[in-house]
Scaffold this motif. Sequence first.
Motif: not given
Length: 285
Positions: A23-28, A66-69, A108-115
Amino acid sequence: MTQISILGCGWLGLPLAKALLENDFSVKGSTTSVEKISVLENLGIQPYLIALSENETVGNLNDFLENSTILIIDIPPKLRGSATDPSTALRKTFVEKIKNLIPSIENSSIENVLFISSTSVYGDTSTALSVTEETELNPDTESGKQLVQSEQLLQSNSNFKTTILRFGGLIGEDRHPIKFLAGRKNIENPNAPINLIHQEDCIGIVIKILRTPEVSGQNDKSEWNDTFNAVAPFHPSRKEYYTQKAIDLNLDLPEFNAENSISGKTILSTKIENVLEYTFAKPHL
């Protein structure tokens, strides 16, 4: 391209990562297994060897974030026992892991967390009860208790927004409770409703949350800093459902004990269907 970090590429996290790539996301993605690093890498997932404990984090967590939102936390507590049992009352390992993780998220650059949480936070009930996201939390297991504390730690942090996704019992093509229950005798609570969800819908709901726009001048929807129950809208009794599944799969029939049976809770996912406008791919499991 939005970059996402998935902490825990296990039974759900790995196929979720694959779906996000499609779905066109970049994933770590993180794993605690050295052998799995090459599996992630071959799929196009940026792999990280990370292990959380109550005392420290092993692995390069800063690079992982790093660089993940968006950060998806999918690491189960793996605890057993009663929340009031003295032998487990002092086991705070999962909560401590989350506490140790939070400063790294803040920096970090994280803006949103899905738990990824569980409907075990509601506990069992002896009477019939329809459960929504507004139902009082009353966990009766150690893992459920620690999930509640972890949810509260994350959602109370103002440095990022956290959405809680409470899954029911997880099933998939390679995972189903009937394989454990087949042929067993004296199974309790035959009249209690099932509260299960298929892996395909778990992934579909996560992607739906990620695809829903934030609040803006033209959009009144925000699925961050929210809480959702995620259970298929299909609640036959345990006896009815598991007996039929055993027949379908040509397995030995389970035998139930109706004595001291509880009516049990029915987890409702109406909010997911209405707010996210999500349609279940596997509504009848």
